[in-house]
Write a protein that holds these residues in place. Sequence first.
Motif, mmCIF file in Angstrom:
data_model
loop_
_atom_site.group_PDB
_atom_site.id
_atom_site.type_symbol
_atom_site.label_atom_id
_atom_site.label_comp_id
_atom_site.label_asym_id
_atom_site.label_seq_id
_atom_site.Cartn_x
_atom_site.Cartn_y
_atom_site.Cartn_z
ATOM 1 N N GLY A 238 0.810 -1.207 0.000
ATOM 2 C CA GLY A 238 0.000 0.000 0.000
ATOM 3 C C GLY A 238 0.846 1.261 0.000
ATOM 4 O O GLY A 238 1.920 1.312 -0.597
ATOM 5 N N LEU A 239 0.358 2.284 0.716
ATOM 6 C CA LEU A 239 0.957 3.620 0.691
ATOM 7 C C LEU A 239 1.930 3.798 1.850
ATOM 8 O O LEU A 239 1.638 3.455 2.994
ATOM 9 C CB LEU A 239 -0.148 4.686 0.782
ATOM 10 C CG LEU A 239 0.282 6.155 0.731
ATOM 11 C CD1 LEU A 239 0.940 6.480 -0.607
ATOM 12 C CD2 LEU A 239 -0.910 7.068 0.974
ATOM 13 N N TRP A 240 3.112 4.394 1.529
ATOM 14 C CA TRP A 240 4.157 4.652 2.516
ATOM 15 C C TRP A 240 4.600 6.113 2.416
ATOM 16 O O TRP A 240 4.458 6.742 1.371
ATOM 17 C CB TRP A 240 5.388 3.761 2.277
ATOM 18 C CG TRP A 240 5.103 2.288 2.308
ATOM 19 C CD1 TRP A 240 4.610 1.537 1.291
ATOM 20 C CD2 TRP A 240 5.307 1.400 3.412
ATOM 21 N NE1 TRP A 240 4.501 0.216 1.684
ATOM 22 C CE2 TRP A 240 4.919 0.103 2.986
ATOM 23 C CE3 TRP A 240 5.793 1.550 4.711
ATOM 24 C CZ2 TRP A 240 4.987 -1.011 3.806
ATOM 25 C CZ3 TRP A 240 5.867 0.437 5.537
ATOM 26 C CH2 TRP A 240 5.465 -0.828 5.091
ATOM 27 N N ALA A 241 5.143 6.614 3.517
ATOM 28 C CA ALA A 241 5.726 7.957 3.543
ATOM 29 C C ALA A 241 7.167 7.850 4.010
ATOM 30 O O ALA A 241 7.450 7.262 5.058
ATOM 31 C CB ALA A 241 4.942 8.879 4.463
ATOM 32 N N ILE A 242 8.086 8.389 3.224
ATOM 33 C CA ILE A 242 9.508 8.419 3.556
ATOM 34 C C ILE A 242 9.849 9.865 3.902
ATOM 35 O O ILE A 242 9.643 10.765 3.093
ATOM 36 C CB ILE A 242 10.356 7.931 2.360
ATOM 37 C CG1 ILE A 242 9.860 6.560 1.882
ATOM 38 C CG2 ILE A 242 11.832 7.864 2.735
ATOM 39 C CD1 ILE A 242 10.394 6.163 0.524
ATOM 40 N N TYR A 243 10.356 10.104 5.097
ATOM 41 C CA TYR A 243 10.492 11.481 5.573
ATOM 42 C C TYR A 243 11.588 11.552 6.623
ATOM 43 O O TYR A 243 12.330 10.583 6.850
ATOM 44 C CB TYR A 243 9.153 11.956 6.168
ATOM 45 C CG TYR A 243 8.707 11.163 7.364
ATOM 46 C CD1 TYR A 243 8.877 11.659 8.652
ATOM 47 C CD2 TYR A 243 8.130 9.895 7.217
ATOM 48 C CE1 TYR A 243 8.487 10.925 9.764
ATOM 49 C CE2 TYR A 243 7.738 9.159 8.309
ATOM 50 C CZ TYR A 243 7.915 9.679 9.580
ATOM 51 O OH TYR A 243 7.536 8.947 10.676
ATOM 52 N N GLY A 285 7.481 -4.000 1.610
ATOM 53 C CA GLY A 285 7.773 -3.608 2.983
ATOM 54 C C GLY A 285 9.241 -3.378 3.280
ATOM 55 O O GLY A 285 9.614 -3.240 4.444
ATOM 56 N N THR A 286 10.073 -3.298 2.265
ATOM 57 C CA THR A 286 11.501 -3.054 2.446
ATOM 58 C C THR A 286 11.859 -1.702 1.840
ATOM 59 O O THR A 286 11.548 -1.441 0.675
ATOM 60 C CB THR A 286 12.347 -4.156 1.785
ATOM 61 O OG1 THR A 286 11.992 -5.423 2.338
ATOM 62 C CG2 THR A 286 13.832 -3.900 2.027
ATOM 63 N N LEU A 287 12.509 -0.866 2.637
ATOM 64 C CA LEU A 287 12.937 0.454 2.178
ATOM 65 C C LEU A 287 14.330 0.360 1.565
ATOM 66 O O LEU A 287 15.253 -0.171 2.180
ATOM 67 C CB LEU A 287 12.957 1.437 3.358
ATOM 68 C CG LEU A 287 13.533 2.824 3.077
ATOM 69 C CD1 LEU A 287 12.625 3.608 2.143
ATOM 70 C CD2 LEU A 287 13.754 3.581 4.385
ATOM 71 N N VAL A 304 19.372 -0.555 3.383
ATOM 72 C CA VAL A 304 18.112 -1.288 3.243
ATOM 73 C C VAL A 304 17.513 -1.469 4.626
ATOM 74 O O VAL A 304 18.215 -1.820 5.575
ATOM 75 C CB VAL A 304 18.337 -2.667 2.572
ATOM 76 C CG1 VAL A 304 17.053 -3.465 2.544
ATOM 77 C CG2 VAL A 304 18.881 -2.486 1.164
ATOM 78 N N PHE A 305 16.190 -1.229 4.739
ATOM 79 C CA PHE A 305 15.496 -1.412 6.015
ATOM 80 C C PHE A 305 14.212 -2.184 5.759
ATOM 81 O O PHE A 305 13.375 -1.776 4.942
ATOM 82 C CB PHE A 305 15.171 -0.059 6.650
ATOM 83 C CG PHE A 305 14.350 -0.155 7.901
ATOM 84 C CD1 PHE A 305 14.949 -0.434 9.123
ATOM 85 C CD2 PHE A 305 12.972 0.013 7.864
ATOM 86 C CE1 PHE A 305 14.192 -0.541 10.283
ATOM 87 C CE2 PHE A 305 12.202 -0.086 9.007
ATOM 88 C CZ PHE A 305 12.816 -0.360 10.223
ATOM 89 N N ASP A 306 14.042 -3.305 6.447
ATOM 90 C CA ASP A 306 12.855 -4.134 6.303
ATOM 91 C C ASP A 306 12.011 -4.014 7.569
ATOM 92 O O ASP A 306 12.517 -4.162 8.686
ATOM 93 C CB ASP A 306 13.238 -5.596 6.066
ATOM 94 C CG ASP A 306 12.021 -6.451 5.741
ATOM 95 O OD1 ASP A 306 11.582 -6.440 4.582
ATOM 96 O OD2 ASP A 306 11.506 -7.105 6.674
#
Length: 361
Positions: A238-243, A285-287, A304-306
Amino acid sequence: MRGLLVLLSLACLANAQHQALIDYLERRLLAIEDRISLWHEQITRYASELRELKQQMVSQLENLDKEKETLRTSLDSMGSRVDRVERELDYLETQNGAQPCVDVDDKLIEHQVTLVQEKQKAKYFKMTDCSDMISSIKAMKILKRVGGPKGMWTRDTSGASKKVYIFNGTAEDTVNVFASVQDLTLSQGFSLSSDLKLPSPWSGTGHVVHNNQVYYDHVPVYGLTSETLMDLAVDEEGLWAIYATRQNEKHISLAKMDANSLGVEQMWDTSCPRENAEAAFVICGTLYVVYNTMQPGRSRVQCVFDVNDMVTAEEAPLIYFPKRYGSHSSLKYNPQEQLLYAWDDGYQILYKLAMKKKLEI
C-alpha cells in the motif's frame, strides 16, 4: 502695285496672329483666375472645418478634465472608506485574536504522533504474502527526454489505467497526463498530453498516483532534500511515507499510511542516513535508499530497512545503477509491473528489476 498688295497681306496676317495670341493668353488667365478662386474657396472651407474641430476638441478636453476631477474625488472617497474598514478590522483583531493555523497543525501532528508512538514497538502485520527483494538491476531503458532537470513520472501504481503522469519541476500545480507510454514516446514535447490542474501546488518530487488519486505534499515541515519535503511511495502493501523528523533529523524515517484517510498506521526510525541520499522507494515492505557515489552519473542502494526484520545488512545486495546523465530526482516503484520509474536530468528512464525471495542465500 503688286508689291504693295503683298505688304498689305503680310500686315493683315501678322495682325491676325497677334490677336490669336492675345485671345489665347486671355483664356489662360481666366482659367488661372478660376483655379485660384476654387483654391481660395477650398482653403476657406478647410479653415472653417479646422476651427470647428478645434472647438470640438476643446469641449471634449474640458469634459475629460471634469470627469478626471470627478474620478479623483471618488477615489479619494473610496480610499477613506478602505482606511476606515482597515482600522475597524485591526480593532476587531486586537479584541478577538485568532490562533495561527500552524498551531492547530502542530497540535494535530503531536496528537497523531502520540497515537502512533504506541504502535512503533508493535509487530507489523503484512497485508499480502509478498516476500520479494531486489537482486539486481536487470535492464535500463531511456524512454524519453521531456521537461526540466528535476521532476517525477509514473503510472497509476494500482494498475487502474494506462495513463502516464508527468510532474515537471519541483514547484508547479499542473500535471501533464499522457494516455499511454506510447503516446509519451511519440509526442513532440507535451503536444499529446492533457493538463490536470491540482488544487494546490506540489513541492519536490515525492508524489505518487494510486487508485486514480494523486498524493503529494505541499506543507514544508520535514525534508529529505531542499525540494522534496516528503517522499510518498506505493508497493504491494500500500501507501508509505519516507520522511525525516526533528528528533531523528540525521536519519530517514518510514511510515505506513492508510491510503483512504491518510492516517499513519505505524512508524519506524531507520538507521539510513539522509546525507548524500538521492532517492528512496519501498518494495514488499523493504525500504531501499539510493546514494550518490564518487563517480559522476553513478549511484547505488547503500542502505536497506525491512519493517519485519527479514532483511539484514549482511543479506542486503549491493545494487549499482547503470551510468547515467546526472542524478535521480525521483525513483518510483510500480508493483504491478515491478519497474522503477526514474527521472534523471529531464530523461524518463525505466529500470527492470531482477527479484529474489527474502532470506534467500
